[in-house]
Design a protein around this motif. Sequence first.
Motif, PDB file in Angstrom:
ATOM      1  N   PHE A  18       0.876  -0.993  -0.115  1.00 23.74           N
ATOM      2  CA  PHE A  18       0.152   0.036  -0.030  1.00 23.74           C
ATOM      3  C   PHE A  18       0.836   1.112  -0.103  1.00 23.74           C
ATOM      4  CE2 PHE A  18      -2.486   3.062   2.024  1.00 23.74           C
ATOM      5  CZ  PHE A  18      -3.687   3.108   1.442  1.00 23.74           C
ATOM      6  N   ASP A  19       0.719   2.249  -0.934  1.00 20.61           N
ATOM      7  CA  ASP A  19       1.447   3.547  -0.882  1.00 20.61           C
ATOM      8  C   ASP A  19       0.451   4.471   0.118  1.00 20.61           C
ATOM      9  OD1 ASP A  19       2.307   5.970  -1.468  1.00 20.61           O
ATOM     10  OD2 ASP A  19       2.911   5.456  -3.502  1.00 20.61           O
ATOM     11  N   GLU A  20       1.383   4.770   1.214  1.00 23.37           N
ATOM     12  CA  GLU A  20       0.506   5.670   2.092  1.00 23.37           C
ATOM     13  C   GLU A  20       0.399   7.040   1.618  1.00 23.37           C
ATOM     14  OE1 GLU A  20       1.372   4.049   6.306  1.00 23.37           O
ATOM     15  OE2 GLU A  20       3.460   4.753   5.378  1.00 23.37           O
ATOM     16  N   GLU A  21       1.379   7.675   0.609  1.00 20.04           N
ATOM     17  CA  GLU A  21       1.157   8.654   0.100  1.00 20.04           C
ATOM     18  C   GLU A  21       0.343   8.967  -0.973  1.00 20.04           C
ATOM     19  OE1 GLU A  21       3.631  12.139  -2.422  1.00 20.04           O
ATOM     20  OE2 GLU A  21       4.914  10.837  -0.972  1.00 20.04           O
ATOM     21  N   GLY A  35      -2.398   6.900  -1.130  1.00 24.17           N
ATOM     22  CA  GLY A  35      -3.543   6.416  -0.566  1.00 24.17           C
ATOM     23  C   GLY A  35      -4.247   5.221  -1.424  1.00 24.17           C
ATOM     24  N   SER A  74       7.383   2.318  -4.774  1.00 22.11           N
ATOM     25  CA  SER A  74       5.965   2.482  -5.297  1.00 22.11           C
ATOM     26  C   SER A  74       6.495   3.557  -6.673  1.00 22.11           C
ATOM     27  CB  SER A  74       5.078   3.204  -4.462  1.00 22.11           C
ATOM     28  OG  SER A  74       3.911   3.550  -5.150  1.00 22.11           O
ATOM     29  N   ASN A  99       8.030   6.099  -2.971  1.00 25.63           N
ATOM     30  CA  ASN A  99       8.382   5.794  -1.483  1.00 25.63           C
ATOM     31  C   ASN A  99       8.233   4.229  -1.139  1.00 25.63           C
ATOM     32  OD1 ASN A  99       8.219   8.505  -0.680  1.00 25.63           O
ATOM     33  ND2 ASN A  99       5.973   8.591  -0.431  1.00 25.63           N
ATOM     34  N   PRO A 105       6.561   1.133  -0.061  1.00 28.85           N
ATOM     35  CA  PRO A 105       5.104   0.818   0.193  1.00 28.85           C
ATOM     36  C   PRO A 105       5.288  -0.052   1.589  1.00 28.85           C
ATOM     37  CG  PRO A 105       6.020  -0.540  -1.439  1.00 28.85           C
ATOM     38  CD  PRO A 105       6.999   0.464  -1.408  1.00 28.85           C
ATOM     39  N   VAL A 106       3.910   0.021   2.181  1.00 26.69           N
ATOM     40  CA  VAL A 106       3.687  -0.851   3.513  1.00 26.69           C
ATOM     41  C   VAL A 106       2.893  -2.041   3.168  1.00 26.69           C
ATOM     42  CG1 VAL A 106       4.453   1.306   4.927  1.00 26.69           C
ATOM     43  CG2 VAL A 106       2.125   0.521   4.377  1.00 26.69           C
ATOM     44  N   LYS A 149      -0.548  -3.908   3.909  1.00 28.69           N
ATOM     45  CA  LYS A 149      -1.843  -3.762   4.805  1.00 28.69           C
ATOM     46  C   LYS A 149      -2.787  -4.469   4.158  1.00 28.69           C
ATOM     47  CE  LYS A 149      -4.900   0.128   5.042  1.00 28.69           C
ATOM     48  NZ  LYS A 149      -5.341   1.831   4.547  1.00 28.69           N
TER      49      LYS A 149
END
Length: 686
Positions: free
Chosen positions: A131-134, A136, A178, A183, A185-186, A188
């Motif tokens: 998941f790309d937090e920036e 979303g 990503s 960035n 990714p994390v 999720k």
Amino acid sequence: MKPSEFKRYTITAALPYANGPLHIGHLAGCYIPADIYVRYLRSQGRDVAFVGGSDEHGVAITIKARKEGISPQEVVDKYHELMKKSFQEFGISFDHYSRTSAKIHHETASGFFRDLYDKGEFLEQTTEQYFDEEAGQFLADRYIEGTCPKCGNEHAYGDQCERCGSSLSPTELINPKSKLSGNTPVLKETKHWFLDLAKYTDFLKNWILVDHAQDWKNNVLGQCRSWLEAGDGLQARSMTRDMDWGIPVPVEGAEGKVLYVWFDAPIGYISSTKEWAAEKGIDWEPYWRSEDTKLVHFIGKDNIVFHCIVFPAILKTHGGYVLPDNVPANEFLNLEGDKISTSRNWAVWLHEYLEQFPDKQDVLRYVLTANAPETKDNDFTWKDFQSRNNSELVAIYGNFVNRAVVLTHKFFDGNVPGMGPLNDLDKDALEALKSFPEKIAASIERYRFREALSFVMDFARTGNKYLAETEPWKTIKEDRERTGTILNIALNFAANLAIVAEPFLPFTSAKIFGMFGLQGLKWSDAGSHELLQIGQEIFEAALLFDKIEDATVEAQIQKLLDTKKQNEIANAIAEPMKDIISYEDFAKLDMRVVKVLTAEPMPKSKKLLRLTVDTGLGVKTVLSGVAEHFQPEDLIGKQVTMLINLAPRKMMGIDSEGMILMAEDRDGSLRLLQPNTPTSEGSTIS
């Protein structure tokens, strides 16, 4: 079932992604073979639905949209129209060419998913995905890039490394990034619906490896066997994705999710058939639901698993649909010894070919069929393209038809002469004329299109040989009746050739039919030596093929070489950093802005220019190795950067009193280092 027992044929060709133009790999992989087969079936008078369309969903589309700075809808609209136009101009004779963004397709694919969902066929699982937090959003595999754990390629995708060809999962990548934000990714949690392919293993093994062990191609059987007999067996595969482009998953709790592209794309064949049938005012269902329908999928080898395992499992589970009778997948076509790649622009694009080689559709159809990757990867080269055109199409096929027509005009005023007594040469020719259509048909029925085309060319060679042996240009001097017999047979040979060659060379056959005033001929007419009526007018010979000159193919080869050079430049790695120096070492360098006063070539040197420059402290002479990059007059009056305290160096009898500084680009070209606005000569650089 035997061919005679099938009442109708549903023929599909893989849906191309609407994210770029068509290239020769697509054509050789499935579209030309499918078109050959379909044209043959129609000539046999069989009921055929040849359907296809543009695949407009999936991450390939969104990546292209992001790259071009437009919406996904704009991408698919652009390339759908381009591909549809290219297919039409190239003679790929779809009965219907649709698109997966069509309303009827959304309804059909959603209906399939809902049917399987209601039957409890999906496994609902929560898994961890990147998941790309920036940004979303969850990342599709192709939106993740990192280092391949197997070959070290730093630009491997989350599903595959294009350098070593390894299949990967995103979590295998080293240092994943990503492609949306750059960035890391994390992981999720997210919920998806999986099709448990393992439960279909026994059915698939029996249907593929037993029922079709004798009639499917070895490359298809081999790939299916590798999936079905793998140590861990078939695995559950997610039929949904976290995306906002595609067909929404039609169940509660699936907001923000769409159908997996390989769930909805094959169903596009069905929705395309529905559209076609509605336009014709007929029932679509027999073409997909009747047991006396023969379903054949034409695809490339990269799609075997989806058409032989995933889609049949979906059809079987839904119920009421026929399964493919054959999936004659081809291997890959390479280009000039290298893998075709859209991202590297290493391809021969169909729309460009049609522009650059007008009226030569059949030449490319011929070459790609004669060199088709039916059982192994094969290679397209421009030299082979030229050779096959000149030595086969021009020298054999075109030469035979042209001689028969020209001699008829010369000796019989363009009218079909009568047939007199036959000798052994005539009888042998007529026997060959009768036998070739059956041989060609047998190869086509078994999807051996290269072999079938070779028989077509043998047919033309036989006609050429017959004319060479009977020599009508000589017999006309003594025996007009004998000459008439020869040309009658030759003309009927040419008319028969047009029938059996039509699936392969439709534009050429149309020209021959036009010359002979023939229309409506079917495969059943082939083999007859009475296709032309005595006295029938034959029109002037039309040019079927013309010689392709060296300059033409050399231009195409140079175009590819230029592309390769551009790729090398784009992928070139910057020169590594030199050893670290101290500030004191740097401070010793006296770099100044100087002005070039004069510039002239150095006699007996290809590389050196002799420059005089104003350093602000006086005028100096510099010999600079830039003659291959700049004209002298282009430098005069320019402000450039110079190292002025470099010890003088004698070159060709002249002291060079410094060094003009340049930037060397990745392609080896040089760039001047200049102030962005005029400044005083002698200005220091620090």
